[in-house]
Design a protein around this motif. Structure first.
Motif, PDB file in Angstrom:
ATOM      1  N   LEU A 229       0.808  -1.209   0.000  1.00 59.35           N
ATOM      2  CA  LEU A 229       0.000   0.000   0.000  1.00 59.35           C
ATOM      3  C   LEU A 229       0.847   1.267   0.000  1.00 59.35           C
ATOM      4  CD1 LEU A 229      -2.906  -1.096   2.333  1.00 59.35           C
ATOM      5  CD2 LEU A 229      -2.631  -1.387  -0.119  1.00 59.35           C
ATOM      6  N   ARG A 230       2.068   1.168   0.453  1.00 58.57           N
ATOM      7  CA  ARG A 230       2.961   2.316   0.317  1.00 58.57           C
ATOM      8  C   ARG A 230       3.271   2.565  -1.158  1.00 58.57           C
ATOM      9  NH1 ARG A 230       8.635   0.158   2.635  1.00 58.57           N
ATOM     10  NH2 ARG A 230       8.244   1.907   4.024  1.00 58.57           N
ATOM     11  N   ASP A 231       3.322   1.490  -1.962  1.00 56.14           N
ATOM     12  CA  ASP A 231       3.539   1.660  -3.395  1.00 56.14           C
ATOM     13  C   ASP A 231       2.318   2.290  -4.060  1.00 56.14           C
ATOM     14  OD1 ASP A 231       6.022   0.496  -3.085  1.00 56.14           O
ATOM     15  OD2 ASP A 231       5.329  -1.508  -3.650  1.00 56.14           O
ATOM     16  N   ALA A 232       1.112   1.917  -3.588  1.00 56.62           N
ATOM     17  CA  ALA A 232      -0.096   2.543  -4.122  1.00 56.62           C
ATOM     18  C   ALA A 232      -0.089   4.038  -3.833  1.00 56.62           C
ATOM     19  CB  ALA A 232      -1.339   1.885  -3.526  1.00 56.62           C
ATOM     20  N   ALA A 233       0.386   4.415  -2.647  1.00 56.35           N
ATOM     21  CA  ALA A 233       0.459   5.835  -2.297  1.00 56.35           C
ATOM     22  C   ALA A 233       1.458   6.565  -3.189  1.00 56.35           C
ATOM     23  CB  ALA A 233       0.844   5.998  -0.830  1.00 56.35           C
ATOM     24  N   ALA A 234       2.594   5.919  -3.490  1.00 57.26           N
ATOM     25  CA  ALA A 234       3.590   6.538  -4.363  1.00 57.26           C
ATOM     26  C   ALA A 234       3.031   6.723  -5.768  1.00 57.26           C
ATOM     27  CB  ALA A 234       4.850   5.679  -4.403  1.00 57.26           C
ATOM     28  N   THR A 235       2.282   5.725  -6.244  1.00 56.65           N
ATOM     29  CA  THR A 235       1.664   5.837  -7.567  1.00 56.65           C
ATOM     30  C   THR A 235       0.647   6.962  -7.595  1.00 56.65           C
ATOM     31  OG1 THR A 235       1.969   3.474  -7.979  1.00 56.65           O
ATOM     32  CG2 THR A 235       0.337   4.610  -9.329  1.00 56.65           C
ATOM     33  N   LEU A 236      -0.137   7.080  -6.532  1.00 59.02           N
ATOM     34  CA  LEU A 236      -1.114   8.157  -6.460  1.00 59.02           C
ATOM     35  C   LEU A 236      -0.420   9.516  -6.472  1.00 59.02           C
ATOM     36  CD1 LEU A 236      -4.128   8.789  -6.230  1.00 59.02           C
ATOM     37  CD2 LEU A 236      -3.878   8.716  -3.747  1.00 59.02           C
ATOM     38  N   ARG A 334      -9.154  -6.436 -16.031  1.00 61.30           N
ATOM     39  CA  ARG A 334      -8.654  -5.702 -17.194  1.00 61.30           C
ATOM     40  C   ARG A 334      -8.005  -4.373 -16.832  1.00 61.30           C
ATOM     41  NH1 ARG A 334     -13.909  -6.151 -21.268  1.00 61.30           N
ATOM     42  NH2 ARG A 334     -13.788  -8.406 -21.664  1.00 61.30           N
ATOM     43  N   ILE A 335      -8.429  -3.765 -15.746  1.00 60.53           N
ATOM     44  CA  ILE A 335      -8.033  -2.391 -15.438  1.00 60.53           C
ATOM     45  C   ILE A 335      -6.887  -2.391 -14.433  1.00 60.53           C
ATOM     46  CG2 ILE A 335      -8.815  -0.172 -14.519  1.00 60.53           C
ATOM     47  CD1 ILE A 335     -11.617  -0.898 -15.519  1.00 60.53           C
ATOM     48  N   ALA A 336      -5.788  -1.752 -14.795  1.00 63.41           N
ATOM     49  CA  ALA A 336      -4.610  -1.697 -13.933  1.00 63.41           C
ATOM     50  C   ALA A 336      -4.850  -0.766 -12.746  1.00 63.41           C
ATOM     51  CB  ALA A 336      -3.394  -1.227 -14.736  1.00 63.41           C
ATOM     52  N   LEU A 337      -4.120  -1.033 -11.668  1.00 65.01           N
ATOM     53  CA  LEU A 337      -4.276  -0.229 -10.457  1.00 65.01           C
ATOM     54  C   LEU A 337      -3.958   1.235 -10.722  1.00 65.01           C
ATOM     55  CD1 LEU A 337      -4.828   0.072  -7.455  1.00 65.01           C
ATOM     56  CD2 LEU A 337      -2.461  -0.637  -7.014  1.00 65.01           C
ATOM     57  N   GLU A 338      -2.991   1.521 -11.568  1.00 71.67           N
ATOM     58  CA  GLU A 338      -2.645   2.920 -11.850  1.00 71.67           C
ATOM     59  C   GLU A 338      -3.841   3.671 -12.428  1.00 71.67           C
ATOM     60  OE1 GLU A 338       0.778   5.657 -13.997  1.00 71.67           O
ATOM     61  OE2 GLU A 338       1.025   3.493 -13.833  1.00 71.67           O
ATOM     62  N   GLU A 339      -4.616   3.020 -13.293  1.00 72.84           N
ATOM     63  CA  GLU A 339      -5.813   3.666 -13.833  1.00 72.84           C
ATOM     64  C   GLU A 339      -6.849   3.891 -12.734  1.00 72.84           C
ATOM     65  OE1 GLU A 339      -9.333   2.896 -17.175  1.00 72.84           O
ATOM     66  OE2 GLU A 339      -7.438   1.800 -17.310  1.00 72.84           O
ATOM     67  N   SER A 340      -7.015   2.903 -11.858  1.00 68.10           N
ATOM     68  CA  SER A 340      -7.950   3.058 -10.742  1.00 68.10           C
ATOM     69  C   SER A 340      -7.563   4.240  -9.864  1.00 68.10           C
ATOM     70  CB  SER A 340      -7.988   1.776  -9.897  1.00 68.10           C
ATOM     71  OG  SER A 340      -8.316   0.650 -10.664  1.00 68.10           O
ATOM     72  N   LEU A 341      -6.260   4.344  -9.557  1.00 69.28           N
ATOM     73  CA  LEU A 341      -5.785   5.437  -8.716  1.00 69.28           C
ATOM     74  C   LEU A 341      -5.921   6.782  -9.413  1.00 69.28           C
ATOM     75  CD1 LEU A 341      -2.599   3.722  -7.256  1.00 69.28           C
ATOM     76  CD2 LEU A 341      -4.697   4.276  -6.012  1.00 69.28           C
TER      77      LEU A 341
END
Length: 352
Positions: A229-236, A334-341
């Motif tokens: 989840l720290r990586d999700a925060a960095a992507t956001l 189909r949808i990547a996490l980066e698109e979701s973020l």
């Protein structure tokens, strides 16, 4: 195909409604507590007999239940997540419509799992809090009903419409405030878990596929990949264009982590820049378990995971085994996490 959708105004239900309405073969009727439902009915307080009469009149071929509560005390969660499903099952048993039931469950039913493992549908559920318990009880009611039914255990949904009170929603809001005020650093707490994120639009596709299939039992719906989840925060931070420093607030091992976006007076842990590793706290389905999961029991040959001080009661790790969804529903994410973020940020940025 005539479909009765329960909970069309919820986070997942809105996207399920959109997906079903896009199918020209579907005639959709929405049932819920809100004024904009086609039929107003409260599953938590309404009688199975009244719902049976409605089912016999509408005669749907499929009933999709996306309704439920994600927050509140054990009593409220039981009423909206368990009693409500009991009402649906009993009404379908009494009705002559013979409808198939698609129940939207949750990965919180599984509870904590071993880091590095993928949770399959045959895993023994050990929910770590009242939300997971109430959802697991609903699943057991569906599986024991004798109906033509399938339960989709959805892992961590993300994407457009993500509730502002969820961890990713709180993170986006904290970042928005930092950018609006010109703050060059953002201090974040509760960044320790790894979760299997799945875009809510992919969840809607899975519900649609389950409505058309003959699959029964429990089927996991996730990406099949745990994300730190720290990586999700960095992507956001990257998609938001936030160039400030992100600081992670650490607490003592096993302690309840502070929430995302805590005041800057909190103690600071190690520093993480916006393009480095980042974590957020867990799903935020309900209020934290005050016991921190210390009552969790495991078999002797499988040591207990670390205490789970996260609101969903699922510990530090969750990752879905999604082979059943692929094999029985023909479904893949189909949808990547980066698109979701990026979609989460777009909604947060509109509040600037």
């Amino acid at each position: 195909m005539r479909v009765l959708l329960i909970g069309a105004n919820g986070y997942i239900g809105r996207f399920v409604a959109d997906r079903l309405l896009a199918d020209p073969a579907v005639q959709l009727t929405a049932l819920g507590r809100g004024d904009d439902a086609d039929v107003r009915f409260d599953l938590a307080t309404g009688s199975p007999g009244a719902l049976t009469r409605f089912l016999d009149a509408v005669h749907p071929g499929v009933v999709v239940n996306c309704a439920g509560a994600t927050r509140g005390g054990a009593r409220e969660l039981t009423r909206h997540n368990t009693v409500a499903v009991a009402t649906v099952c009993e009404a379908l048993r009494r009705s002559g419509c013979g409808a198939r039931l698609v129940q939207v469950g949750c990965s919180a039913e599984y509870g904590p799992s071993q880091p590095g493992s993928s949770t399959a549908e045959d895993a023994v559920p050990r929910p770590g809090g009242p939300y997971g318990v109430s959802k697991l009880a609903a699943t057991e009611l569906v599986l024991g009903s004798g109906l033509d039914a399938v339960v989709l255990r959805v892992f961590s949904p993300a994407g457009p419409g993500t509730p502002a009170g969820s961890p990713l929603g709180r993170l986006a809001e904290a970042m928005r405030r930092a950018m609006q005020s010109g703050d060059g650093e953002l201090r974040l707490g509760g960044l320790g878990a790894q979760r299997d994120f799945i875009d809510v639009r992919d969840v809607a596709r899975a519900v649609h596929a389950a409505s058309l299939s003959a699959a029964q039992g429990v089927i996991n719906i996730g990406s099949g990949r745990a994300v730190r989840l720290r990586d999700a925060a960095a992507t956001l931070a990257r998609v938001a264009g936030y160039g400030g420093a992100l600081h992670e607030l650490d607490g003592p091992p096993g302690a309840l982590r502070p929430a995302i976006g805590h005041p800057r007076t909190e103690a600071v842990g190690h520093r993480v820049d916006a393009l480095g590793h980042h974590r957020t706290d867990a799903l935020g389905h309900h209020r934290p378990d005050p016991l921190g999961g210390r009552g969790e029991r495991t078999d002797a040959e499988h040591p207990a995971p670390a205490p789970h001080p996260y609101p969903d009661g699922c510990g530090s790790w969750q990752q879905a085994d999604v082979r059943t969804a692929r094999d029985r529903l023909g479904w893949r994410p189909r949808i990547a996490l980066e698109e979701s973020l990026a979609d989460i940020w777009m909604e947060a940025a509109c509040r600037i």
